[in-house]
Motif scaffolding. Structure first.
Motif, mmCIF file in Angstrom:
data_model
loop_
_atom_site.group_PDB
_atom_site.id
_atom_site.type_symbol
_atom_site.label_atom_id
_atom_site.label_comp_id
_atom_site.label_asym_id
_atom_site.label_seq_id
_atom_site.Cartn_x
_atom_site.Cartn_y
_atom_site.Cartn_z
ATOM 1 N N GLY A 36 0.831 -1.199 0.000
ATOM 2 C CA GLY A 36 0.000 0.000 0.000
ATOM 3 C C GLY A 36 0.863 1.245 0.000
ATOM 4 N N PRO A 37 0.631 2.158 0.939
ATOM 5 C CA PRO A 37 1.425 3.402 0.947
ATOM 6 C C PRO A 37 2.894 3.173 1.283
ATOM 7 N N ARG A 237 13.198 5.765 -15.666
ATOM 8 C CA ARG A 237 12.359 6.439 -16.665
ATOM 9 C C ARG A 237 11.886 5.447 -17.719
ATOM 10 N N ARG A 238 12.813 4.599 -18.207
ATOM 11 C CA ARG A 238 12.420 3.601 -19.200
ATOM 12 C C ARG A 238 11.413 2.614 -18.623
ATOM 13 N N PHE A 239 11.596 2.254 -17.370
ATOM 14 C CA PHE A 239 10.681 1.301 -16.737
ATOM 15 C C PHE A 239 9.267 1.871 -16.686
ATOM 16 N N VAL A 240 9.158 3.123 -16.302
ATOM 17 C CA VAL A 240 7.830 3.748 -16.244
ATOM 18 C C VAL A 240 7.199 3.770 -17.633
ATOM 19 N N GLU A 241 7.991 4.033 -18.651
ATOM 20 C CA GLU A 241 7.460 3.987 -20.017
ATOM 21 C C GLU A 241 6.980 2.585 -20.369
ATOM 22 N N LEU A 242 7.718 1.561 -19.926
ATOM 23 C CA LEU A 242 7.297 0.187 -20.196
ATOM 24 C C LEU A 242 5.996 -0.165 -19.483
ATOM 25 N N LEU A 243 5.697 0.545 -18.401
ATOM 26 C CA LEU A 243 4.399 0.371 -17.733
ATOM 27 C C LEU A 243 3.283 1.107 -18.468
ATOM 28 N N LEU A 254 2.978 3.363 -10.703
ATOM 29 C CA LEU A 254 3.794 2.621 -9.756
ATOM 30 C C LEU A 254 2.991 2.149 -8.551
ATOM 31 N N GLU A 255 1.983 2.895 -8.185
ATOM 32 C CA GLU A 255 1.127 2.482 -7.072
ATOM 33 C C GLU A 255 0.170 1.369 -7.463
ATOM 34 N N SER A 256 -0.330 1.393 -8.697
ATOM 35 C CA SER A 256 -1.411 0.486 -9.067
ATOM 36 C C SER A 256 -0.953 -0.769 -9.791
ATOM 37 N N ALA A 257 0.249 -0.785 -10.342
ATOM 38 C CA ALA A 257 0.704 -1.951 -11.106
ATOM 39 C C ALA A 257 0.766 -3.183 -10.209
ATOM 40 N N ARG A 264 6.850 -8.116 -15.673
ATOM 41 C CA ARG A 264 6.960 -8.118 -17.136
ATOM 42 C C ARG A 264 7.753 -6.914 -17.625
ATOM 43 N N ALA A 265 7.495 -5.762 -17.033
ATOM 44 C CA ALA A 265 8.258 -4.573 -17.419
ATOM 45 C C ALA A 265 9.736 -4.738 -17.075
#
Length: 512
Positions: A36-37, A237-243, A254-257, A264-265
């Motif tokens: 969670g948080p 940064r690339r990881f967030v794009e892959l999400l 990042l909170e909801s994945a 997978r990312a």
């Protein structure tokens, strides 16, 4: 229930179990669940409980690919983000004085692994050495070893170096509480293999770990499995794009994945990094200038690393495992030449000349293994030896089956010796073609050295200290021997090679 299995620590009472002549407490929380948080936040204190907490079963493994969860035939350990637990194993017999403590940090490239693996049980060490054995789980993959601090907001901050912070929190728990289990908080030895070995060499360079252990053993550490801050920023940064997110939606993503989506990312990011920059790895402690102030090798060279006695070494043929099992190293000509081209083209000629037969497969595999494990471990040994007692080894023993199959003394094989596995099912499999008696002999030698080091602060007198003049190195084999400056030609060829340290990443293509 027997009183001997009930231990009370400040957080509450723990009910363990008796296993023959041993007592075990499993799944003991050392930090609050990072969910969670608290996802992607530094570990927080455990919430105390009332009554007895069941401590008879291993806790969940950290979230990871299912291949890392296998603990037996058709048996897998559950995985969860709620994974910050440790295990304690102790002799049932009372002791007149507090016992030495060994804390094991498992490997798995900072993406795989669990303390529930039977290999890591520790029973042989506890029985033989009359010691306390602790094994720890910690966060892995993107939840433990990517740095998302660039996406922090006032409402939703993120912390760096989460897996490393978990390990420090676990060691702090052991320091505070191990006396309740009969252990000596002033006599703690940390040891680990592969990524766990990297954790050891990194913890010696982590200011927050000061005073939490008295000595250390790094088995097949990949000391450079750490990430420059600039690289970490780019990979996050690339990881967030892959999400499928952008900067303004990164926090929500990042909170909801789910752990599966994060996994997978992570796999896609790892594949791209291996393709673009052979020799680099996405997941590892980040040199953030704060929690990990400098590259560990620099801390050793300047004397800033914790000045505790250190055993450090590698196996003779580290690289042979990887092309077949975890193809993540520069172990072929294409990757090797790409790596040198990106890092230090002038080093390529002298390094490959130290591997006769290159670019043939055997030489290339050995070069990739030495790059990752042996060369940087030698760098640390020679630097640390200027400031603290240091002992170097190379594990050469391989039973006939491993030699015939081309593995030889490959990565992780020394674990069977350290954990006394010659007569287990695993030991019988690897010695089915012979060599069990020799494996018993080598295991006996390794365990005597590890346990004497843990109890007395130095190995047996048969093991000389390492220094830059003699470079005395114990070669664990049948028979075990001492050599001076083994593989000198390789050592000189690698001298001065810094890899990607301080270099900018090549421009990445579109994220796919």
């Amino acid at each position: 229930m027997a009183a001997e299995t009930l231990v009370t620590v400040p957080d509450g009472a723990l009910r363990g179990t008796r296993i023959g002549d041993l007592l075990a407490w499993r799944g003991v929380p050392y930090a609050a669940p990072p969910v969670g948080p608290l996802r992607l936040r530094a570990p927080q204190p455990v919430q105390p409980w009332t009554g007895e907490r069941d401590a008879t079963r291993f806790g969940a493994a950290a979230s990871q690919h299912p291949r890392g969860l296998t603990i037996g035939f058709r048996k897998q350990q559950p995985a969860s983000e709620d994974c910050l637990t440790l295990n304690v194993l102790a002799p049932a017999a009372p002791a007149a004085t507090p016992r030495a403590v060994l804390v094991f940090i498992h490997g798995g490239a900072y993406t795989l692994g669990t303390t529930a693996m039977p290999l890591y049980g520790g029973e042989s060490l506890v029985r033989r050495g009359d010691v306390i054995y602790v094994s720890i789980n910690y966060r892995l993959g993107s939840l433990g070893y990517l740095d998302f601090t660039q996406f922090s907001t006032a409402e939703r901050p993120f912390d760096s170096n989460l897996g490393l912070r978990d390990q420090v929190a676990a060691l702090a728990w052991v320091r505070r509480n191990i006396a309740a289990f009969g252990g000596d908080p002033d006599n703690i030895t940390i040891f680990g293999e592969s990524a766990g070995g990297n954790a050891v060499t990194t913890l010696l360079a982590t200011p927050a770990a000061a005073g939490l252990f008295a000595r250390a053993i790094a088995q097949s550490s990949a000391p450079n499995l750490v990430v420059d801050a600039d690289h970490a920023t780019e990979w996050a940064r690339r990881f967030v794009e892959l999400l499928g997110a952008e900067r303004d939606s990164a926090v929500a993503a990042l909170e909801s994945a789910t752990p599966a989506e994060l996994g997978r990312a992570a796999q896609r990011l790892s594949g791209r990094i291996l393709h673009q920059t052979p020799g680099l790895h996405a997941f590892g402690p980040v040199i953030d200038g704060d929690y990990l102030p400098t590259a560990p090798i620099e801390a050793y060279e300047t004397g800033a690393a914790h000045r505790v006695p250190l055993i450090i070494g590698t196996n003779a043929r580290e690289g042979t495992l990887f092309p077949r099992v975890l193809d993540a190293l520069p172990t072929n000509q294409l990757r090797i030449e790409q790596m040198f081209g990106l890092t230090d083209p002038t080093a390529q000629e002298r390094v490959v000349a130290a591997y006769p037969g290159y670019p043939e497969a055997r030489a290339a595999v050995d070069l990739g293994g030495d790059l990752t494990f042996w060369h940087p471990s030698i760098e640390i040994a020679q630097a640390h030896a200027r400031h603290a007692p240091t002992y170097s080894y190379r594990f050469d023993y391989a039973p006939p089956l491993l030699r015939w199959t081309g593995f030889h003394a490959t990565h992780a094989f020394e674990l069977l010796a350290v954990f006394g596995q010659a007569d287990t099912a695993l030991g019988r499999v690897v010695t089915v073609a012979g060599g069990r008696r020799a494996l018993r002999t080598v295991s006996d030698t390794v365990q005597r050295q590890w346990l004497h080091f843990a109890q007395e602060g130095e190995p047996l007198p048969s093991w000389p200290r390492y220094d830059e003049r003699d470079r005395a190195t114990v070669i664990f084999d049948d028979p075990t021997r001492v050599e001076y400056d083994p593989w000198r030609e390789r050592r000189l060829a690698w001298a001065g090679y810094r890899g990607y340290r301080g270099l900018a990443l090549p421009q990445a293509g579109a994220v796919t």
